[in-house]
Each structure stands twice: as structure tokens, then as C-alpha cells.
Design an enzyme around this catalytic site. Structure first.
Site, PDB file in Angstrom:
ATOM      1  N   ASP A  56      31.063-105.988 -22.145  1.00 56.77           N
ATOM      2  CA  ASP A  56      31.794-104.721 -22.241  1.00 56.77           C
ATOM      3  C   ASP A  56      30.906-103.486 -22.032  1.00 56.77           C
ATOM      4  O   ASP A  56      31.365-102.364 -22.150  1.00 56.77           O
ATOM      5  CB  ASP A  56      32.532-104.655 -23.589  1.00 56.77           C
ATOM      6  N   LYS A 103      39.851-109.434 -31.930  1.00 57.39           N
ATOM      7  CA  LYS A 103      40.344-110.228 -30.807  1.00 57.39           C
ATOM      8  C   LYS A 103      40.464-111.692 -31.224  1.00 57.39           C
ATOM      9  O   LYS A 103      39.707-112.146 -32.087  1.00 57.39           O
ATOM     10  CB  LYS A 103      39.348-110.152 -29.646  1.00 57.39           C
ATOM     11  N   LYS A 129      30.935 -97.098 -19.521  1.00 58.27           N
ATOM     12  CA  LYS A 129      31.302 -97.645 -20.836  1.00 58.27           C
ATOM     13  C   LYS A 129      30.214 -98.618 -21.300  1.00 58.27           C
ATOM     14  O   LYS A 129      29.918 -99.586 -20.618  1.00 58.27           O
ATOM     15  CB  LYS A 129      32.660 -98.357 -20.755  1.00 58.27           C
ATOM     16  N   ASP A 151      41.015-101.946 -30.788  1.00 60.36           N
ATOM     17  CA  ASP A 151      40.475-102.642 -29.622  1.00 60.36           C
ATOM     18  C   ASP A 151      40.559-101.772 -28.362  1.00 60.36           C
ATOM     19  O   ASP A 151      39.990-102.114 -27.328  1.00 60.36           O
ATOM     20  CB  ASP A 151      41.238-103.960 -29.421  1.00 60.36           C
ATOM     21  N   ARG A 208      38.219 -96.238 -24.197  1.00 57.58           N
ATOM     22  CA  ARG A 208      38.734 -94.903 -23.831  1.00 57.58           C
ATOM     23  C   ARG A 208      38.304 -93.847 -24.840  1.00 57.58           C
ATOM     24  O   ARG A 208      38.180 -92.674 -24.495  1.00 57.58           O
ATOM     25  CB  ARG A 208      40.263 -94.976 -23.673  1.00 57.58           C
ATOM     26  N   GLU A 220      38.931 -99.221 -27.677  1.00 55.28           N
ATOM     27  CA  GLU A 220      37.787 -98.400 -28.077  1.00 55.28           C
ATOM     28  C   GLU A 220      37.098 -97.740 -26.889  1.00 55.28           C
ATOM     29  O   GLU A 220      36.475 -96.685 -27.033  1.00 55.28           O
ATOM     30  CB  GLU A 220      36.787 -99.244 -28.875  1.00 55.28           C
ATOM     31  N   ASP A 275      32.355-106.130 -27.896  1.00 59.88           N
ATOM     32  CA  ASP A 275      33.681-105.647 -28.288  1.00 59.88           C
ATOM     33  C   ASP A 275      34.424-106.747 -29.035  1.00 59.88           C
ATOM     34  O   ASP A 275      35.083-107.595 -28.430  1.00 59.88           O
ATOM     35  CB  ASP A 275      34.469-105.201 -27.042  1.00 59.88           C
TER      36      ASP A 275
HETATM   37  N1  BES Z   1      36.963-104.512 -23.375  1.00 55.97           N
HETATM   38  C1  BES Z   1      38.364-104.690 -23.375  1.00 55.97           C
HETATM   39  C2  BES Z   1      38.946-104.936 -21.978  1.00 55.97           C
HETATM   40  C3  BES Z   1      38.490-106.156 -21.227  1.00 55.97           C
HETATM   41  C4  BES Z   1      39.315-107.265 -21.142  1.00 55.97           C
HETATM   42  C5  BES Z   1      37.307-106.155 -20.531  1.00 55.97           C
HETATM   43  C6  BES Z   1      38.929-108.358 -20.401  1.00 55.97           C
HETATM   44  C7  BES Z   1      36.903-107.258 -19.800  1.00 55.97           C
HETATM   45  C8  BES Z   1      37.714-108.362 -19.724  1.00 55.97           C
HETATM   46  C9  BES Z   1      39.043-103.445 -23.952  1.00 55.97           C
HETATM   47  O1  BES Z   1      38.319-102.709 -24.865  1.00 55.97           O
HETATM   48  C10 BES Z   1      40.282-103.908 -24.637  1.00 55.97           C
HETATM   49  O2  BES Z   1      40.153-104.631 -25.580  1.00 55.97           O
HETATM   50  N2  BES Z   1      41.424-103.479 -24.170  1.00 55.97           N
HETATM   51  C11 BES Z   1      42.670-103.873 -24.715  1.00 55.97           C
HETATM   52  C12 BES Z   1      43.536-102.656 -24.795  1.00 55.97           C
HETATM   53  C13 BES Z   1      44.758-102.820 -25.649  1.00 55.97           C
HETATM   54  C14 BES Z   1      44.361-102.934 -27.104  1.00 55.97           C
HETATM   55  C15 BES Z   1      45.656-101.642 -25.452  1.00 55.97           C
HETATM   56  C16 BES Z   1      43.274-104.906 -23.777  1.00 55.97           C
HETATM   57  O3  BES Z   1      43.024-104.860 -22.581  1.00 55.97           O
HETATM   58  O4  BES Z   1      43.955-105.803 -24.273  1.00 55.97           O
HETATM   59 ZN    ZN Z   2      36.248-102.885 -24.712  1.00 55.53          ZN
HETATM   60 ZN    ZN Z   3      38.517-103.458 -26.883  1.00 55.51          ZN
END
Ligand code: BES
Ligand code: ZN
Ligand code: ZN
Length: 482
Positions: free
Chosen positions: A272, A261, A249, A331, A335, A333, A254
Site C-alpha cells: 500500500d 480487513k 500514497k 480502511d 484518501r 485511509e 494497511d
Molecule cells: N489499500 C486499499 C486498496 C487496495 C485494494 C489496494 C487492493 C491494493 C489492492 C485501500 O486503502 C482500501 O482499503 N480501500 C477500500 C475502500 C473502501 C473501504 C471504501 C476498498 O477498496 O475496499
Molecule cells: Zn490503503
Molecule cells: Zn484501506
């Protein structure tokens, strides 16, 4: 790194390092033995785990300083204890402005190899962005070993140095600020780092991403002024049996997109792209170590930003596989871009095994904390191998479930699938199940490194920032793959 068996007493160095067990002898070298006896006369030093003692200009050695490092009880001293001890010794050397260091390496081979790793990893400073770089890394690291083992250690050094260099490369990429690694810049930096290696790189630009119908990758990138791209790095040794695809990834920042966020965690989202960094560094390392498998690295690089052109919650996006995705949250993104990268890798290369590495979910970090990655696979053998490599390298992994009945979570009323679950619970599993929709037949594992990719605290052999997690893990796994 130097491996020497010359007379330890005569060795001129700024810092000689001697590990000391609490309840046993680490080194059978008589010179080290004498020095340890001296150290033990001080009541504050008993060889307990974490204890340290520094002696200056000892009579019985030519070293200016001797640092004794308490290792604790022999039985409890696993390789990580030695990795950490060596890392700590490097910090002491750097702080004392020494340019060279000699480790007493007469113990068990496993412990000495771990010290070598800790020493090289601990010699990494992350102060590029300071006007004045106060500290300098040590320029000469030596290990004093038994004459009979000198050749064996000399043969091991190259591999250790390569894998540690790879880890440091990944760390530096992850720690780099997001304005210095937007997709085009990050791609250039990878191409440059891979330049002199036995690797072929194809840089797929926006036009070709579209041609390959990777609309999920395009959608995630549509809010940024820097267009997405995908790097494919091909390591193809003359003779190989297995083809492995590694997907990383590569979200260079992000922001969350339209589902922006909250402010508190935003700056950390430069991390990220840690999956892409780990995969790129693994390929470079694999080529340096001449690993005997074909390895394809696929790196979707993109910036997730909000703008008038950004993709929206509610959008339906057609992925390269043909499956449509309803966007529940912009967010989620990672996947999306992985879905397209996975389809591409399978279609173009039909790998025997496919592993994706991604800072995918906060939920995985919530479940396993900041130091352990989640491994998702239907193949228990593959996840077992990764967990075993994690134990060995201390890049720890834990096998997570992918129950079929949880698939309901990502059902969509209008498209084939939704990119987020209806509730927050089991978020890491929902993400893994989403990815699984794009692999089906392939031997696949997904490693969620949202926890261990980045650290806001330094440890014994890693400064604050990117940890390089994944490089040592994947190289160990590849080396043991048959
Ligand atoms: N890049 C984030 C996940 C992340 C969180 C990486 C903390 C490193 C440290 C990912 O893209 C994300 O934002 N995921 C969301 C998913 C949700 C929207 C279903 C999450 O984990 O909150
Ligand atoms: Zn991310
Ligand atoms: Zn994200």
C-alpha cells in the site's frame, strides 16, 4: 550495458540471443542470418511468438549457446513483445548460470530499445530474504548493433539504465515486508537512496505534521506505534519552467484499522506504499536523467493499524485544508493522507500540475483488472498524455470519469464530507471525487494503481511482488512535458 559493433562471429559469450520473425528478417547481419537459417532447419522452430530454440556450440559463431526467440509476425510485434522476449532471455541466462549475454540488436530502433529495457528489468532477482541466494544476476549485458548506429545507441543507454534502476528500486521497496518498512524505516531507506543525487529532502516528523495541521495523516497513523511522517523531495534543476508535484500514497501496511480487513488479503497490504515508492524512485531517476522540470515529491508515510488509540468509524477529522471529514470506514485511509499531502503541496509550492499515485481502491482493480491503472482528471489533455505514456511504456492507464452528480455519494450529514460512499458501487470514482475536494483549481490527475502495483505472478521481465509501476510511466510523461 555494452554497445558493440565488433565481429559477431568472433564474439565470445555464454549466450547469444537472436530474435526471429516468422515472416520477415529481423537482423540484416550476415552472421545472424546464417545462424537463423540453421535454426529454421529444425521443425520445432518457425519464429512464432513465444517459440524458443537453443543451439549449443554452433560452428559459425564463438558463442557457447545461441538462443533464438520467436517474435511472431513482424506487423504484430510491438515494443512490448521485444521487452518480454529480452526479459525471457535474461531468465534463460540466469538459469544457465551465465554471467554475460549478448543480444543481436540489428532491428528497428524502437524494438532494440525495448529489448534493452526488457533485459535490464529482467535481470532483477527478488531473493534478498533467502538464506541461500541460488541465482545470480547477469553481470555483463551487451547489444550487438550496426556500426552506423553504435553512437546513437550508446547515447540512449544511460537513460534506459536509469529508468530501469528506478523501477527496480520501487519494486524492491514494494516487495519488502512491512516489518522492514515501517514509516521511519521506509523514510530512512528513501533518504539513503537519494543521498548522492541532486535532491533536497525535508523529513516532516509528527510534531511538524501537527504544526501543519495535517490531522488526517495523524488520525490514520494514531493506531500504530510507529508515528507517521512526511517526506518532501525537491528536484530543482538550474533552469526550469514548469513545477510538477507528485504525491505518493505511503501506507506501509494497511490492516484496515478498526474496520479490520479480512484475513485473506491482509499480507498483500504491504503493497500500500507503492505510490510513494514510485514517486520516490521517479525523483531519483529524474535527477539522474537531469530532467528539465522542477519536481516536488510529497510522500505521506503511515501505518494503518487497529489499537486503543486508533481513529474510529464515526470520528470527524479536520484536514489541513480546514474541511472536516466524517469517517465512514477506517480502511478508506489513503484518501485521508492524500488530502493532507495535496493541500500541503499546493500551499507550499503552487505547482503547475499535480499528480497523485496511489493504491487507492479495490474497486479500481475490480474495474480494470490487475494490469491497468485508472486515471482520473478533469483535464483531458493531461489524462490523454498519461494514457499515451502508458501505451508507450506498457504501464497501461485508462481514463475514468468523475461525474459531478456522483458527488452525492460522499455527502455527510454532520461534517463537510464523508470518506466513503454510502454504497460500494463506483468506489474508485467516489475516492477520486473525495480527492478532488482538495485540489479544485490545480491541473490535477489521480492515478489509481491498486491493480498493477503488485503481482502474485511473475511475468517475462518482472518477478512476483512489486512491479515498480509508475516509474517508467511518469518519467516518460515528464520527458514529454513542455
Ligand atoms: N489499500 C486499499 C486498496 C487496495 C485494494 C489496494 C487492493 C491494493 C489492492 C485501500 O486503502 C482500501 O482499503 N480501500 C477500500 C475502500 C473502501 C473501504 C471504501 C476498498 O477498496 O475496499
Ligand atoms: Zn490503503
Ligand atoms: Zn484501506
Amino acid at each position: 550495458m555494452n554497445i558493440t559493433a565488433d565481429d559477431l562471429a568472433q564474439m565470445k559469450t555464454g549466450l547469444l540471443v537472436i530474435p526471429v520473425y516468422e515472416d520477415a528478417t529481423f537482423s540484416r547481419s550476415p552472421v545472424a542470418g546464417n545462424l537463423v537459417s540453421r535454426a529454421m532447419t529444425y521443425p520445432e522452430f518457425k519464429g512464432g511468438a513465444g517459440e524458443e530454440l537453443m543451439l549449443y556450440s554452433p560452428e559459425d559463431a564463438a558463442a557457447e549457446r545461441v538462443l533464438f526467440l520467436g517474435i511472431g509476425k513482424k506487423e504484430k510485434a510491438d515494443p512490448e513483445v521485444f521487452r518480454a522476449a529480452a526479459g525471457k532471455a535474461m531468465s534463460r541466462a540466469i538459469k544457465a548460470k551465465q554471467t554475460d549475454i549478448v543480444f543481436c540488436g540489428h532491428g528497428k530502433k524502437e524494438s532494440v530499445l525495448a529489448m534493452m529495457e526488457g533485459a535490464v528489468l529482467g535481470n532483477h532477482l527478488s531473493d534478498f530474504y533467502k538464506k541461500e541466494r541460488k541465482n545470480k544476476p547477469v553481470t555483463q549485458i551487451a547489444f550487438h548493433v550496426d556500426k552506423s548506429k553504435q553512437t546513437a545507441y550508446m547515447e540512449a543507454v544511460g537513460g534506459i539504465q536509469a529508468v530501469c534502476k528506478g523501477t527496480i528500486m520501487a519494486r524492491d521497496w514494494v516487495s519488502a515486508p512491512p516489518n522492514d518498512k515501517r514509516p521511519d524505516m521506509f523514510a530512512r531507506s528513501i533518504v539513503k537512496a537519494a543521498d548522492r543525487e541532486n535532491l533536497t529532502i525535508v523529513d516532516i516528523d509528527e510534531r511538524n505534521i501537527r504544526k501543519n495541521r495535517m490531522y488526517a495523516l495523524l488520525a490514520v497513523g494514531s493506531g500504530s506505534d510507529t508515528k507517521p511522517r512526511m517526506l518532501v523531495i525537491d528536484y530543482r534543476p538550474d533552469k526550469y519552467d514548469k513545477t510538477v508535484a507528485l504525491i505518493g500514497k505511503g501506507v506501509t501496511f494497511d490492516s484496515g484499522g478498526i474496520n479490520l480487513k479480512p484475513g485473506s488479503g491482509l499480507a498483500d497490504m504491504k503493497q500500500d506504499m507503492a505510490g510513494a515508492a514510485a514517486v520516490a524512485a521517479t525523483l531519483i531517476t529524474a535527477s539522474r536523467m537531469e530532467i528539465g522540470h522542477r519536481i516536488i515529491g510529497v510522500l505521506p508515510l503511515v501505518e494503518n493499524m487497529p489499537s486503543g488509540n486508533a481513529y474510529r468509524p464515526g470520528d470527524i477529522i479536520r484536514t489541513a485544508s480546514g474541511k472536516t471529514v466524517e469517517i465512514g470506514n477506517t480502511d478508506a485511509e489513503g484518501r485521508m493522507i492524500l488530502a493532507d499531502a495535496i493541500s500541503y503541496a499546493i500551499k507550499q509550492y503552487t505547482p503547475d500540475t499535480l499528480i497523485d499515485v496511489a493504491t487507492l481502491t479495490g474497486a479500481c482493480k475490480m474495474a480494470l483488472g490487475p494490469k491497468i491503472a485508472g486515471v482520473f482528471s478533469w483535464n483531458d489533455k493531461l489524462s490523454g498524455q498519461l494514457v499515451a505514456s502508458g501505451r508507450k511504456t506498457f504501464e497501461r492507464c485508462w481514463a475514468m470519469p468523475m461525474p459531478d452528480d456522483y458527488r452525492d455519494m460522499i455527502k455527510s450529514d454532520i461534517a463537510d464530507i464523508r470518506n466513503v460512499g454510502k454504497s460500494r458501487w463506483g468506489g474508485a470514482i467516489a475516492a477520486a471525487l473525495f480527492l478532488s475536494e482538495f485540489v479544485k483549481e490545480v491541473n490535477w490527475a489521480h492515478i489509481d494503481i491498486a491493480g498493477p502495483a503488485f503481482s502474485d505472478k511473475a511475468n517475462a521481465y518482472c518477478p512476483v511482488g512489486g512491479t515498480g509501476f509508475g516509474v517508467r510511466l511518469l518519467i516518460d510523461w515528464l520527458q514529454n512535458l513542455q
